[in-house]
Scaffold this motif. Sequence first.
Motif, PDB file in Angstrom:
ATOM      1  N   ARG A  52      25.676 -21.537  50.875  1.00 59.59           N
ATOM      2  CA  ARG A  52      24.612 -21.600  49.887  1.00 59.59           C
ATOM      3  C   ARG A  52      23.652 -20.519  50.068  1.00 59.59           C
ATOM      4  O   ARG A  52      23.002 -19.840  48.929  1.00 59.59           O
ATOM      5  N   GLN A  75      31.899 -21.639  46.595  1.00 54.33           N
ATOM      6  CA  GLN A  75      30.388 -22.021  46.606  1.00 54.33           C
ATOM      7  C   GLN A  75      30.221 -23.214  45.506  1.00 54.33           C
ATOM      8  O   GLN A  75      29.461 -23.955  45.622  1.00 54.33           O
ATOM      9  N   LYS A 123      22.870 -19.938  44.894  1.00 49.52           N
ATOM     10  CA  LYS A 123      24.094 -19.295  45.309  1.00 49.52           C
ATOM     11  C   LYS A 123      24.165 -18.070  44.694  1.00 49.52           C
ATOM     12  O   LYS A 123      23.428 -17.717  43.562  1.00 49.52           O
TER      13      LYS A 123
END
Length: 302
Positions: free
Chosen positions: A58, A258, A296
């Motif tokens: 992150r 992600q 992100k």
Amino acid sequence: MTKRMAITQKLSAIPQYLQHINGRLHNEVKELRRLSALLDIMNHGRLDTFFQPILQLRSGLTMGHEVLNRPPNSTQFPTTEHFYEFAGRTDQMFRFEHYCRRISLSRYMERLPEGGAKTDTLVFINVHPGVLNDVRHKSGETLSLLQELNLSPERVVFELTERQAVQDYVGFEKVLSHYREQGFRIAVDDAGSGYNSLKTLVYLKPEFIKLDKSLIRGIHGNREQQELLELISEYAYRSATRVIAEGIETEEELLYLQMAGIEFGQGYALGRPGHRPVRGAFPADSPQVPVRGGYKHVSSDR
């Protein structure tokens, strides 16, 4: 069958028998040469040590490093896999693992950037499960080494690989509980590559699950791999286990992981193994976009 025929048959078998003996001798000489090379590596400190960063997917922050010890190039061990496979089946395994643990932790502390010893980043060291449960292992030996190095056991993660399968899960879990009481944490490597890894997760309840690179390779375009990732992620969430995806090599793989909510990652796209434990980073051309709870990185062609 006449006596002459019996003698003739026995004589005809001699070349095959001699070939068999010659093959055995060749293999034994080869094994002795490999053993001699292994002993030379340990006696003269010839293993080279690298550190690969592990990132929070992150934020991009480096949460730790895996220590990778590599043998010198030689005809005896054409690949690193050959080297560790051989070391793991010799009577030198215990001594070798003890040697690897010492140089892994010592070189990590020696090569940290200035001020790095004061951080809380983790160091992942590969450990053969059989060594932790070996009767020759002296309790408190690793703690004594850490005291010498001024390294907290809370920063050390023992990484167990499923290629070195655990036989007695119940007994081994008790051994791990002893290490946890001292502050160490446990990671299971190669998760998702076979049945043993799933069994290991259930019995040993590791703090970290490291997803095998075979599961990550091309995951953005493979539904079966994505479904297995979802299953492991759900199990990890319910058991309060952290997930680390290994072998991330492309922006597409990184982006998918992600978006799938995988917490940590490791691979060439984030940082190659180096002689010093330096910080990793997302690919330079991956822009940041805001998401709930933070940022992100996504690839620029999406």
